[in-house]
Motif scaffolding. Structure first.
Motif, PDB file in Angstrom:
ATOM      1  N   ARG A 193       0.829  -1.206   0.000  1.00 36.61           N
ATOM      2  CA  ARG A 193       0.000   0.000   0.000  1.00 36.61           C
ATOM      3  C   ARG A 193       0.864   1.257   0.000  1.00 36.61           C
ATOM      4  NH1 ARG A 193      -5.794   1.073   1.933  1.00 36.61           N
ATOM      5  NH2 ARG A 193      -5.934   3.308   1.491  1.00 36.61           N
ATOM      6  N   ALA A 194       1.934   1.256   0.795  1.00 34.69           N
ATOM      7  CA  ALA A 194       2.803   2.433   0.855  1.00 34.69           C
ATOM      8  C   ALA A 194       3.421   2.726  -0.507  1.00 34.69           C
ATOM      9  CB  ALA A 194       3.892   2.221   1.902  1.00 34.69           C
ATOM     10  N   ALA A 195       3.691   1.688  -1.290  1.00 36.85           N
ATOM     11  CA  ALA A 195       4.222   1.897  -2.643  1.00 36.85           C
ATOM     12  C   ALA A 195       3.203   2.625  -3.509  1.00 36.85           C
ATOM     13  CB  ALA A 195       4.602   0.557  -3.266  1.00 36.85           C
ATOM     14  N   GLN A 196       1.955   2.148  -3.488  1.00 37.19           N
ATOM     15  CA  GLN A 196       0.929   2.796  -4.303  1.00 37.19           C
ATOM     16  C   GLN A 196       0.647   4.217  -3.816  1.00 37.19           C
ATOM     17  OE1 GLN A 196      -2.519   0.647  -5.505  1.00 37.19           O
ATOM     18  NE2 GLN A 196      -1.491  -1.332  -5.621  1.00 37.19           N
ATOM     19  N   GLU A 197       0.606   4.397  -2.500  1.00 40.42           N
ATOM     20  CA  GLU A 197       0.368   5.733  -1.960  1.00 40.42           C
ATOM     21  C   GLU A 197       1.547   6.665  -2.252  1.00 40.42           C
ATOM     22  OE1 GLU A 197      -2.665   5.214   1.760  1.00 40.42           O
ATOM     23  OE2 GLU A 197      -0.552   4.848   2.173  1.00 40.42           O
ATOM     24  N   GLY A 198       2.772   6.135  -2.174  1.00 41.47           N
ATOM     25  CA  GLY A 198       3.946   6.949  -2.483  1.00 41.47           C
ATOM     26  C   GLY A 198       3.943   7.423  -3.921  1.00 41.47           C
ATOM     27  N   ALA A 239      -5.212   0.619 -17.213  1.00 41.67           N
ATOM     28  CA  ALA A 239      -4.066  -0.243 -17.495  1.00 41.67           C
ATOM     29  C   ALA A 239      -2.995   0.031 -16.450  1.00 41.67           C
ATOM     30  CB  ALA A 239      -3.514   0.038 -18.894  1.00 41.67           C
ATOM     31  N   ASN A 240      -2.037  -0.899 -16.350  1.00 46.85           N
ATOM     32  CA  ASN A 240      -0.908  -0.754 -15.437  1.00 46.85           C
ATOM     33  C   ASN A 240      -1.414  -0.448 -14.023  1.00 46.85           C
ATOM     34  OD1 ASN A 240       1.043  -1.152 -17.568  1.00 46.85           O
ATOM     35  ND2 ASN A 240       0.551   0.902 -18.266  1.00 46.85           N
ATOM     36  N   LEU A 241      -0.897   0.593 -13.363  1.00 45.37           N
ATOM     37  CA  LEU A 241      -1.329   0.859 -11.990  1.00 45.37           C
ATOM     38  C   LEU A 241      -2.791   1.277 -11.898  1.00 45.37           C
ATOM     39  CD1 LEU A 241       1.874   2.547 -10.565  1.00 45.37           C
ATOM     40  CD2 LEU A 241       0.688   0.608  -9.533  1.00 45.37           C
ATOM     41  N   PHE A 242      -3.342   1.811 -12.986  1.00 44.37           N
ATOM     42  CA  PHE A 242      -4.758   2.178 -12.956  1.00 44.37           C
ATOM     43  C   PHE A 242      -5.679   0.952 -13.027  1.00 44.37           C
ATOM     44  CE2 PHE A 242      -3.172   6.455 -14.110  1.00 44.37           C
ATOM     45  CZ  PHE A 242      -3.863   7.199 -13.166  1.00 44.37           C
ATOM     46  N   LEU A 243      -5.115  -0.247 -13.102  1.00 45.51           N
ATOM     47  CA  LEU A 243      -5.900  -1.472 -12.924  1.00 45.51           C
ATOM     48  C   LEU A 243      -6.222  -1.702 -11.450  1.00 45.51           C
ATOM     49  CD1 LEU A 243      -4.013  -3.867 -15.366  1.00 45.51           C
ATOM     50  CD2 LEU A 243      -6.380  -3.092 -15.613  1.00 45.51           C
ATOM     51  N   SER A 244      -5.477  -1.042 -10.574  1.00 41.79           N
ATOM     52  CA  SER A 244      -5.689  -1.163  -9.135  1.00 41.79           C
ATOM     53  C   SER A 244      -6.747  -0.163  -8.687  1.00 41.79           C
ATOM     54  CB  SER A 244      -4.373  -0.905  -8.387  1.00 41.79           C
ATOM     55  OG  SER A 244      -4.614  -0.694  -7.010  1.00 41.79           O
ATOM     56  N   ASP A 245      -7.846  -0.663  -8.109  1.00 39.57           N
ATOM     57  CA  ASP A 245      -8.866   0.238  -7.574  1.00 39.57           C
ATOM     58  C   ASP A 245      -8.280   1.112  -6.472  1.00 39.57           C
ATOM     59  OD1 ASP A 245     -10.758  -0.824  -9.279  1.00 39.57           O
ATOM     60  OD2 ASP A 245     -11.597  -2.206  -7.799  1.00 39.57           O
ATOM     61  N   LEU A 246      -7.391   0.535  -5.665  1.00 43.89           N
ATOM     62  CA  LEU A 246      -6.764   1.290  -4.588  1.00 43.89           C
ATOM     63  C   LEU A 246      -5.931   2.435  -5.146  1.00 43.89           C
ATOM     64  CD1 LEU A 246      -5.843   1.800  -1.657  1.00 43.89           C
ATOM     65  CD2 LEU A 246      -4.047   0.083  -2.033  1.00 43.89           C
ATOM     66  N   PHE A 247      -5.104   2.157  -6.135  1.00 48.13           N
ATOM     67  CA  PHE A 247      -4.274   3.220  -6.696  1.00 48.13           C
ATOM     68  C   PHE A 247      -5.129   4.294  -7.348  1.00 48.13           C
ATOM     69  CE2 PHE A 247      -2.149   5.290 -10.235  1.00 48.13           C
ATOM     70  CZ  PHE A 247      -1.109   5.898  -9.560  1.00 48.13           C
TER      71      PHE A 247
END
Length: 495
Positions: A378-383, A410-418
């Motif tokens: 999570r800290a990676a995505q938040e960072g 796509a890529n990180l935008f595939l993550s709902d959290l990100f």
């Protein structure tokens, strides 16, 4: 009528074939399936072989053709997108003289800084809209200084997409957009920058023929057509860097419209009709795909080198056996703010938005009795989301204040959290689209070939998948702590 799009990325090459009328994807392929290597001969260097890109493109096209979902003979135009700023040099026989010095290579920072001072900061910013910095022109100057015998053998210089087009057609062309991304273009004179070319001592003869982005950049040669199973004479009708191409594929073409990507690097790309520049060149302005002398369309680009590259490193280091989707789901089990664990995603070369400093990536605040792998994920995505906020604030200082940001799912935008974190930390809603660089290149080819009446006609069927608004969840204190950490690291970097 079919269109073929090629996207030369850092990690792989993607190819798509679409039906021009419906824009349905008939076949899509990525080669290689694993991430392509970057050669790091010294700290801060980054190189890739142009012939590796060509091999990737050939294999991806053959995989698409092998799907049997279309007749390759029905392809009528080809478009190319490519990783920006890479320097490719060829001899008179079209052979690459050395590996390409790619976008995240930092060796030419000092050379560009010296040029900035010699040309004059005010003149550089007003005419080039950028410092020469670490861009293609400065990379070429590094070759001239450090590999003079090789420099003397240069016939033409080009960007990665120009090289692939040359391999397909035998012709070498460029555009105003590509010249500007290399910092070879004077926006006041609307021609080659005499300041840069004269200061570095370059011969104009080494530059390719300049053509519009949407125009014929050569015809598919008979020999290559036979190798690929395509019809000879197919025109290449579009070439653009990956970020202008991503903006095109999201129909971001008019002033005030903004796109984002979060792949190997992270980018926010906004369109302006003014010759705008940042006084510190932390964000950069280039000619957009629809730039014309009488109708200025500029792409204002914020780049963060270490987004997807950080997440890939986290996966290989902490995510043993996990897919990216599993990582995203596990990250969501940790609370917002990761209970004090913080990550700075800056370990992939000089960061332009940080004045070309290289603070490196940092993981700080680990509590051995509290933090788990989920906290790190999570800290990676938040960072990364915080880094986007930091850069967007710089863009806001320069008049770019988006009301919505479009991104491909796509890529990180595939993550709902990100995606939610991106909206929360930037304070800007996100529109997600079914988006792909190779599909964008195919649509660009259709525009260049006249298949579509205009760019608006090309995007009549493009609709957002979903709209993500900021949640108002009170994450501002988390960002301020992250920003304070970054600024303390930057102060140490300058000592």
């Amino acid at each position: 009528m079919l269109l073929l799009g090629i996207d030369i990325g850092t990690s792989s090459t993607k190819v798509s074939v679409i039906d021009a009328l419906t824009q349905n994807i008939l076949s899509s392929a990525q080669f290689p399936e694993t991430e392509a290597p970057i050669k790091v001969l010294k700290p801060g260097w980054a190189e890739q072989s142009p012939d590796m890109w060509w091999d990737q493109a050939v294999n991806a096209i053959k995989i698409c053709n092998g799907s049997k979902t279309y007749n390759p003979q029905d392809i009528t135009a080809i478009g190319i997108a490519y990783q920006m700023h890479g320097l490719v040099m060829v001899d008179k026989d079209g052979n690459a003289l050395r590996d390409s010095i790619i976008w995240c290579d930092s060796r030419a920072v000092d050379i560009g800084n010296e040029a900035f001072l010699a040309i004059g900061e005010e003149r550089s910013l007003s005419h080039l809209l950028n410092s020469p910095g670490n861009f293609t022109a400065s990379k070429l100057a590094w070759v001239k200084q450090n590999e003079p015998l090789l420099f003397e053998r240069i016939y033409k210089i080009m960007l990665p997409g120009d090289y692939i087009a040359m391999k397909l057609t035998g012709d070498v062309t460029c555009s105003v957009s590509s010249l500007s991304e290399g910092i070879f273009y004077d926006f006041i004179a609307d021609t080659f920058s005499e300041n840069v070319i004269n200061y570095y001592g370059f011969d104009k003869g080494m530059f390719p023929q300049v053509k519009p982005v949407f125009s014929e950049h050569g015809l598919l040669s008979t020999a290559i057509a036979a190798e690929l199973g395509l019809k000879p004479g197919i025109p290449i009708t579009y070439k653009a860097g990956d970020q202008p191409n991503n903006a095109l594929s999201l129909n971001v073409l008019q002033p005030g419209e903004v796109a984002a990507t979060a792949g190997t690097s992270g980018v926010i790309y906004g369109v302006s009709d003014e010759l705008t520049f940042d006084s510190q060149s932390r964000v950069n302005t280039f000619a957009h795909v629809n730039y014309q002398n009488n109708q200025k369309r500029l792409g204002v680009l914020l780049c963060i080198n270490g987004t997807g590259s950080l997440y890939r490193w986290i996966k290989s280091t902490y995510g043993s056996g996990l897919s990216y989707n599993q990582m995203n789901l596990e990250a969501a089990t940790a609370p917002a703010g990761s209970e004090g664990l913080q990550i700075l995603p800056f370990g992939n070369g000089a960061e332009r938005m940080l004045n070309n400093k290289q603070p490196g990536a940092h993981i700080l605040g680990i509590d051995l009795n509290l933090h788990t792998r989920a906290h790190i994920l999570r800290a990676a995505q938040e960072g990364i989301a915080c880094a986007f906020r930091y850069g967007l604030d710089i863009m806001r200082e320069n008049g770019m204040s988006p009301s919505v940001i479009r991104a491909g799912q796509a890529n990180l935008f595939l993550s709902d959290l990100f995606t939610q974190s991106f909206a929360d930390y930037t304070g800007v809603p996100v529109e997600l689209y079914q988006n792909d660089g190779s599909v964008g290149a195919a649509i660009g080819a259709g525009i260049g070939a006249g298949v579509y009446a205009n760019s608006a006609d090309a995007f009549l069927n493009i609709k957002p998948l979903r709209y993500v608004e900021p949640s108002g969840s009170g994450i501002e204190p988390f960002y301020q702590r992250w920003k304070q950490l970054l600024e303390s690291i930057l102060q140490e970097t300058t000592k």
